[in-house]
Scaffold this motif. Structure first.
Motif, PDB file in Angstrom:
ATOM      1  N   LEU A   1     -13.288  22.854   2.332  1.00  0.00           N
ATOM      2  CA  LEU A   1     -12.901  22.632   3.595  1.00  0.00           C
ATOM      3  C   LEU A   1     -12.021  23.886   3.957  1.00  0.00           C
ATOM      4  O   LEU A   1     -11.117  24.094   3.105  1.00  0.00           O
ATOM      5  CB  LEU A   1     -12.418  21.426   4.023  1.00  0.00           C
ATOM      6  N   ALA A   2     -12.286  24.581   5.283  1.00  0.00           N
ATOM      7  CA  ALA A   2     -11.240  25.576   5.647  1.00  0.00           C
ATOM      8  C   ALA A   2     -11.100  25.477   7.093  1.00  0.00           C
ATOM      9  O   ALA A   2     -11.969  25.632   7.637  1.00  0.00           O
ATOM     10  CB  ALA A   2     -11.811  27.131   5.440  1.00  0.00           C
ATOM     11  N   ASP A   3      -9.752  25.314   7.378  1.00  0.00           N
ATOM     12  CA  ASP A   3      -9.226  25.121   8.881  1.00  0.00           C
ATOM     13  C   ASP A   3      -8.299  26.170   8.695  1.00  0.00           C
ATOM     14  O   ASP A   3      -7.711  26.699   7.960  1.00  0.00           O
ATOM     15  CB  ASP A   3      -8.667  23.784   8.916  1.00  0.00           C
ATOM     16  N   PRO A   4      -7.971  26.617  10.131  1.00  0.00           N
ATOM     17  CA  PRO A   4      -6.984  27.748  10.133  1.00  0.00           C
ATOM     18  C   PRO A   4      -5.567  27.580   9.369  1.00  0.00           C
ATOM     19  O   PRO A   4      -5.412  28.392   8.690  1.00  0.00           O
ATOM     20  CB  PRO A   4      -6.617  27.803  11.682  1.00  0.00           C
ATOM     21  N   PRO A   5      -5.015  26.411   9.328  1.00  0.00           N
ATOM     22  CA  PRO A   5      -3.738  26.325   8.375  1.00  0.00           C
ATOM     23  C   PRO A   5      -3.894  25.972   6.935  1.00  0.00           C
ATOM     24  O   PRO A   5      -2.931  25.994   6.157  1.00  0.00           O
ATOM     25  CB  PRO A   5      -3.062  25.322   9.024  1.00  0.00           C
ATOM     26  N   PHE A   6      -5.235  25.552   6.407  1.00  0.00           N
ATOM     27  CA  PHE A   6      -5.356  25.417   5.013  1.00  0.00           C
ATOM     28  C   PHE A   6      -6.822  25.474   4.587  1.00  0.00           C
ATOM     29  O   PHE A   6      -7.751  25.423   5.503  1.00  0.00           O
ATOM     30  CB  PHE A   6      -4.803  24.113   4.888  1.00  0.00           C
ATOM     31  N   VAL A   7      -6.633  25.544   3.143  1.00  0.00           N
ATOM     32  CA  VAL A   7      -8.087  25.151   2.650  1.00  0.00           C
ATOM     33  C   VAL A   7      -8.176  24.182   1.466  1.00  0.00           C
ATOM     34  O   VAL A   7      -6.779  23.880   1.155  1.00  0.00           O
ATOM     35  CB  VAL A   7      -8.598  26.636   1.978  1.00  0.00           C
ATOM     36  N   ALA A   8      -9.075  23.347   1.232  1.00  0.00           N
ATOM     37  CA  ALA A   8      -9.333  22.388   0.361  1.00  0.00           C
ATOM     38  C   ALA A   8     -10.350  22.374  -0.460  1.00  0.00           C
ATOM     39  O   ALA A   8     -11.699  22.787   0.206  1.00  0.00           O
ATOM     40  CB  ALA A   8      -8.932  21.149   0.973  1.00  0.00           C
TER      41      ALA A   8
END
Length: 132
Positions: A49-56
């Protein structure tokens, strides 16, 4: 499209809708055990998952990330705000982070990739697509 193809397409859309809604429920779930169950049900083991404030990546990082979001926005809920637009193994839809009364705090769009009925990748964007 014949009746069998229509039936298969309906099942595929329903399953993807269920998986995406389970993913958003996991983001919103404060109970750690329930959140983990939703993640395992919606995501492939090595999903990212990649969102603007983080990746997981992977169930453990997704669980920790969703927990951190819950800590930052307690009592808020992620909801899908559009139909799912899908082709092949990809889908997109809009979502909102809402207060208990349904007022949106943030809105965005996700692009999701699937394999074997589970999410393998999510790319999230905040806000609306800018105009040209």
């Amino acid at each position: 499209m014949n009746d069998i193809e229509t039936d298969i397409e309906t099942v595929i859309e329903t399953d993807i809708e269920t998986v995406i809604d389970s993913y958003l429920d996991a983001y919103s779930e404060p109970d750690e055990d329930r959140r983990r169950d939703l993640i395992v049900g919606a995501f492939a083991t090595d999903a990212s998952l990649a969102d603007p404030p983080f990746v997981a990546a992977g169930h453990d990082e997704l669980h920790a990330t969703f927990g951190a979001v819950q800590a930052q926005f307690p009592g808020h809920r992620f909801v899908r705000t559009s139909p799912i637009d899908q082709h092949h193994d990809r889908a997109r839809y809009t979502w909102a982070l809402q207060l208990d009364d349904g007022a949106p705090v943030m809105e965005g769009m996700d692009i999701v990739a699937f394999a074997d009925g589970k999410i393998v990748d999510v790319t999230g964007f905040f806000g609306h697509v800018p105009s040209a």
